[in-house]
Design a protein around this motif. Structure first.
Motif, PDB file in Angstrom:
ATOM      1  N   MET A 110       0.833  -1.205   0.000  1.00  0.00           N
ATOM      2  CA  MET A 110       0.000   0.000   0.000  1.00  0.00           C
ATOM      3  C   MET A 110       0.866   1.253   0.000  1.00  0.00           C
ATOM      4  O   MET A 110       0.550   2.250  -0.676  1.00  0.00           O
ATOM      5  CB  MET A 110      -0.930  -0.011   1.214  1.00  0.00           C
ATOM      6  N   VAL A 111       1.959   1.236   0.764  1.00  0.00           N
ATOM      7  CA  VAL A 111       2.856   2.392   0.816  1.00  0.00           C
ATOM      8  C   VAL A 111       3.466   2.664  -0.556  1.00  0.00           C
ATOM      9  O   VAL A 111       3.489   3.821  -1.023  1.00  0.00           O
ATOM     10  CB  VAL A 111       3.957   2.153   1.870  1.00  0.00           C
ATOM     11  N   PHE A 112       3.940   1.637  -1.233  1.00  0.00           N
ATOM     12  CA  PHE A 112       4.564   1.836  -2.540  1.00  0.00           C
ATOM     13  C   PHE A 112       3.527   2.210  -3.599  1.00  0.00           C
ATOM     14  O   PHE A 112       3.831   2.986  -4.524  1.00  0.00           O
ATOM     15  CB  PHE A 112       5.326   0.578  -2.958  1.00  0.00           C
ATOM     16  N   PHE A 113       2.341   1.700  -3.473  1.00  0.00           N
ATOM     17  CA  PHE A 113       1.259   2.071  -4.395  1.00  0.00           C
ATOM     18  C   PHE A 113       0.960   3.564  -4.317  1.00  0.00           C
ATOM     19  O   PHE A 113       0.908   4.267  -5.338  1.00  0.00           O
ATOM     20  CB  PHE A 113       0.015   1.243  -4.061  1.00  0.00           C
ATOM     21  N   LEU A 114       0.796   4.077  -3.111  1.00  0.00           N
ATOM     22  CA  LEU A 114       0.497   5.499  -2.943  1.00  0.00           C
ATOM     23  C   LEU A 114       1.676   6.375  -3.340  1.00  0.00           C
ATOM     24  O   LEU A 114       1.491   7.466  -3.897  1.00  0.00           O
ATOM     25  CB  LEU A 114       0.102   5.768  -1.489  1.00  0.00           C
ATOM     26  N   THR A 115       2.895   5.905  -3.072  1.00  0.00           N
ATOM     27  CA  THR A 115       4.075   6.701  -3.444  1.00  0.00           C
ATOM     28  C   THR A 115       4.186   6.837  -4.951  1.00  0.00           C
ATOM     29  O   THR A 115       4.459   7.937  -5.472  1.00  0.00           O
ATOM     30  CB  THR A 115       5.351   6.051  -2.881  1.00  0.00           C
ATOM     31  N   GLU A 116       3.988   5.759  -5.683  1.00  0.00           N
ATOM     32  CA  GLU A 116       4.108   5.814  -7.145  1.00  0.00           C
ATOM     33  C   GLU A 116       2.984   6.630  -7.770  1.00  0.00           C
ATOM     34  O   GLU A 116       3.183   7.262  -8.819  1.00  0.00           O
ATOM     35  CB  GLU A 116       4.140   4.388  -7.709  1.00  0.00           C
ATOM     36  N   LEU A 117       1.827   6.646  -7.120  1.00  0.00           N
ATOM     37  CA  LEU A 117       0.782   7.565  -7.592  1.00  0.00           C
ATOM     38  C   LEU A 117       1.243   9.010  -7.441  1.00  0.00           C
ATOM     39  O   LEU A 117       0.973   9.854  -8.298  1.00  0.00           O
ATOM     40  CB  LEU A 117      -0.505   7.345  -6.791  1.00  0.00           C
ATOM     41  N   GLY A 118       1.952   9.288  -6.355  1.00  0.00           N
ATOM     42  CA  GLY A 118       2.456  10.643  -6.154  1.00  0.00           C
ATOM     43  C   GLY A 118       3.572  11.007  -7.114  1.00  0.00           C
ATOM     44  O   GLY A 118       3.701  12.182  -7.517  1.00  0.00           O
ATOM     45  N   LEU A 119       4.394  10.027  -7.499  1.00  0.00           N
ATOM     46  CA  LEU A 119       5.507  10.307  -8.415  1.00  0.00           C
ATOM     47  C   LEU A 119       5.029  10.800  -9.779  1.00  0.00           C
ATOM     48  O   LEU A 119       5.744  11.551 -10.459  1.00  0.00           O
ATOM     49  CB  LEU A 119       6.367   9.047  -8.598  1.00  0.00           C
ATOM     50  N   ILE A 120       3.852  10.390 -10.183  1.00  0.00           N
ATOM     51  CA  ILE A 120       3.340  10.793 -11.499  1.00  0.00           C
ATOM     52  C   ILE A 120       2.998  12.284 -11.527  1.00  0.00           C
ATOM     53  O   ILE A 120       3.159  12.942 -12.567  1.00  0.00           O
ATOM     54  CB  ILE A 120       2.099   9.950 -11.859  1.00  0.00           C
ATOM     55  N   HIS A 121       2.584  12.821 -10.415  1.00  0.00           N
ATOM     56  CA  HIS A 121       2.077  14.194 -10.381  1.00  0.00           C
ATOM     57  C   HIS A 121       3.197  15.166 -10.022  1.00  0.00           C
ATOM     58  O   HIS A 121       3.827  15.070  -8.968  1.00  0.00           O
ATOM     59  CB  HIS A 121       0.931  14.301  -9.376  1.00  0.00           C
ATOM     60  N   TYR A 122       3.391  16.106 -10.912  1.00  0.00           N
ATOM     61  CA  TYR A 122       4.471  17.090 -10.769  1.00  0.00           C
ATOM     62  C   TYR A 122       4.306  17.941  -9.514  1.00  0.00           C
ATOM     63  O   TYR A 122       5.279  18.253  -8.827  1.00  0.00           O
ATOM     64  CB  TYR A 122       4.512  17.984 -12.022  1.00  0.00           C
ATOM     65  N   SER A 123       3.075  18.320  -9.182  1.00  0.00           N
ATOM     66  CA  SER A 123       2.840  19.188  -8.032  1.00  0.00           C
ATOM     67  C   SER A 123       3.295  18.521  -6.731  1.00  0.00           C
ATOM     68  O   SER A 123       3.785  19.192  -5.815  1.00  0.00           O
ATOM     69  CB  SER A 123       1.354  19.553  -7.940  1.00  0.00           C
ATOM     70  N   VAL A 124       3.136  17.223  -6.636  1.00  0.00           N
ATOM     71  CA  VAL A 124       3.559  16.491  -5.433  1.00  0.00           C
ATOM     72  C   VAL A 124       5.081  16.420  -5.351  1.00  0.00           C
ATOM     73  O   VAL A 124       5.675  16.624  -4.287  1.00  0.00           O
ATOM     74  CB  VAL A 124       2.941  15.078  -5.420  1.00  0.00           C
ATOM     75  N   ILE A 125       5.710  16.154  -6.477  1.00  0.00           N
ATOM     76  CA  ILE A 125       7.161  16.003  -6.493  1.00  0.00           C
ATOM     77  C   ILE A 125       7.865  17.312  -6.163  1.00  0.00           C
ATOM     78  O   ILE A 125       8.843  17.354  -5.407  1.00  0.00           O
ATOM     79  CB  ILE A 125       7.621  15.488  -7.877  1.00  0.00           C
ATOM     80  N   VAL A 126       7.380  18.413  -6.726  1.00  0.00           N
ATOM     81  CA  VAL A 126       8.084  19.675  -6.581  1.00  0.00           C
ATOM     82  C   VAL A 126       7.829  20.329  -5.224  1.00  0.00           C
ATOM     83  O   VAL A 126       8.620  21.163  -4.778  1.00  0.00           O
ATOM     84  CB  VAL A 126       7.688  20.632  -7.725  1.00  0.00           C
ATOM     85  N   SER A 127       6.744  19.949  -4.564  1.00  0.00           N
ATOM     86  CA  SER A 127       6.394  20.599  -3.298  1.00  0.00           C
ATOM     87  C   SER A 127       6.742  19.772  -2.064  1.00  0.00           C
ATOM     88  O   SER A 127       6.529  20.236  -0.936  1.00  0.00           O
ATOM     89  CB  SER A 127       4.893  20.921  -3.271  1.00  0.00           C
ATOM     90  N   ASN A 128       7.276  18.568  -2.245  1.00  0.00           N
ATOM     91  CA  ASN A 128       7.612  17.707  -1.122  1.00  0.00           C
ATOM     92  C   ASN A 128       8.986  17.082  -1.328  1.00  0.00           C
ATOM     93  O   ASN A 128       9.310  16.643  -2.438  1.00  0.00           O
ATOM     94  CB  ASN A 128       6.569  16.591  -0.951  1.00  0.00           C
ATOM     95  N   THR A 129       9.762  17.054  -0.263  1.00  0.00           N
ATOM     96  CA  THR A 129      11.058  16.378  -0.327  1.00  0.00           C
ATOM     97  C   THR A 129      10.831  14.869  -0.388  1.00  0.00           C
ATOM     98  O   THR A 129       9.750  14.371  -0.039  1.00  0.00           O
ATOM     99  CB  THR A 129      11.894  16.721   0.905  1.00  0.00           C
ATOM    100  N   PRO A 130      11.825  14.117  -0.825  1.00  0.00           N
ATOM    101  CA  PRO A 130      11.671  12.650  -0.869  1.00  0.00           C
ATOM    102  C   PRO A 130      11.288  12.045   0.481  1.00  0.00           C
ATOM    103  O   PRO A 130      10.454  11.139   0.538  1.00  0.00           O
ATOM    104  CB  PRO A 130      13.047  12.174  -1.334  1.00  0.00           C
TER     105      PRO A 130
END
Length: 405
Positions: A297-317
């Protein structure tokens, strides 16, 4: 006849006799010690004080006084009334007071300090040592793991990803999402290590942040980035011909190799970076109890976030990884949602993760309906626990988060 016995001179004998007499006289003239404040009268039943010939300490004096009180309290009332029935009076018999052990100044000050800091009781949710089971595992690096993650946190802060989309005239966030979705599908087709996927996306974003890329070369950047990541992470990386084939011969071999060199040059060959994956491994381990359902479940939600630019640019890894763990615990209804162990290892409080968690849950809600379904197809598989089919944590979006502060 001469005797061998020596005769003591008369003068010496007289002197010795005089010294003995003086010593006896001196002892006779000495007066006995009198009361210098170390003697106290002992109260007996008759009420007459009696001299005690032994020094009295404070505790012994207190004991004598206490005994006197007990004697008075235990005296039968019939003796006071000459054999008659004792008459009731309004006076109550004094109760014996039990002496409480006195507290030291240090104990009092410590208690007040804890009360001032809100530490009045032991924490109900103590921090668990998640590395205890790996103490004999040399590959776990238990002695250094805390320092390693402190360095990761420092590295991600220094080299944080900046908003680069405004500097790309031919690209937008939707194009990037299409590329990442395709790379996730390619990664699944080649059955690569998860580290390769996260490093591929990291290389793509870092290169786009320093170099303008025309729209027709965006997929080329993605292929070349995956080639670099696989060479870095995989034991048997895919060959260039495999990448050409899976991209439908869109780019020749020479062009892919040229782009590979260009990317490495602009990134200064810096590939040892803290991607969300390194934090996911640690934070998922800290999410107790640990199981495969929670991990998927953790990896599923993380990869959903990786697709969206707004999530990547506004949150550190690290924050994205911590948010994915938080959202997964909300989805699987783990209690408490955020523990002291997770707070200790992630460095984030629950309220810091809620906004990003809402985004991940909203992506989960529409995962089966969106056009970009690579992540959904990957995690709807029973091998991944079919976690994509789990109902999303709608309460997190509707009510604004979990129950713990």
């Amino acid at each position: 006849m001469t005797s061998n016995v020596s005769v003591v001179p008369i003068q010496q004998a007289n002197r010795d006799l005089k010294q003995n007499n003086d010593g006896q006289n001196e002892r006779r003239n000495r007066r006995a010690l009198v009361d210098i404040g170390n003697l106290v009268p002992a109260v007996v039943e008759t009420g007459k004080p009696a001299q005690i010939s032994r020094p009295v300490t404070r505790s012994f004096h207190a004991q004598l006084v206490e005994n006197d009180k007990n004697v008075k309290m235990q005296k039968p009332q019939t003796e006071l009334n000459n054999g008659e029935v004792p008459q009731k009076t309004n006076e109550q018999t004094p109760k014996r007071r039990s002496r409480k052990p006195s507290k030291s100044l240090t104990t009092v000050l410590t208690a007040r300090s804890k009360a001032a800091c809100g530490i009045t009781t032991k924490p109900k949710d103590p921090v668990v040592d998640i590395d205890e089971s790996d103490i004999n595992n040399e590959l776990a690096e238990v002695e250094y793991v805390e320092d390693i993650y402190k360095f990761y946190k420092l590295s991600e802060t220094e080299g944080g990803l900046q908003d680069y989309m405004n500097s790309q005239p031919d690209l937008n966030a939707k194009m990037r999402a299409i590329l990442i979705d395709w790379l996730i599908e390619v990664h699944r087709k080649f059955d690569l290590m998860p580290e390769s996927l996260y490093l591929t996306i990291n290389i793509v974003d870092r290169y786009l942040s320093v170099k303008r890329v025309p729209r027709k070369e965006l997929q080329l950047v993605g292929i070349s980035s995956m080639l670099i990541a696989c060479k870095y992470e995989e034991i048997w990386p895919p060959e260039v011909t495999d990448l050409i084939a899976i991209s439908d011969n869109a780019y020749p071999r020479e062009q892919i190799l040229t782009m590979e060199k260009t990317i490495l040059g602009h990134l200064s060959w810096y590939l040892t970076v803290p991607t969300p994956y390194v934090f996911l491994v640690r934070y998922t381990k800290a999410s107790l109890p640990f199981d495969s359902e929670m991990e998927n479940m953790v990896f599923f939600l993380t990869e959903l976030g990786l697709i969206h630019y707004s999530v990547i640019v506004s949150n550190t890894p690290s924050k994205l990884a911590a948010t994915a763990v938080y959202a997964a615990r909300c989805t699987l209804k783990k209690t408490p949602v955020w523990t002291e162990t997770l707070k200790h290892h992630t460095g984030y409080y629950e309220h810091e993760l809620r906004e990003c968690a809402k985004s991940l849950v909203s992506f989960h809600e529409c995962a089966s309906e969106t056009k970009l379904k690579a992540v959904y197809r990957k995690y709807v598989n029973p091998e991944k626990g079919a976690v994509a089919l789990f109902p999303p944590a709608r309460s997190l979006v509707a009510e604004g988060g979990g129950a713990n502060e």
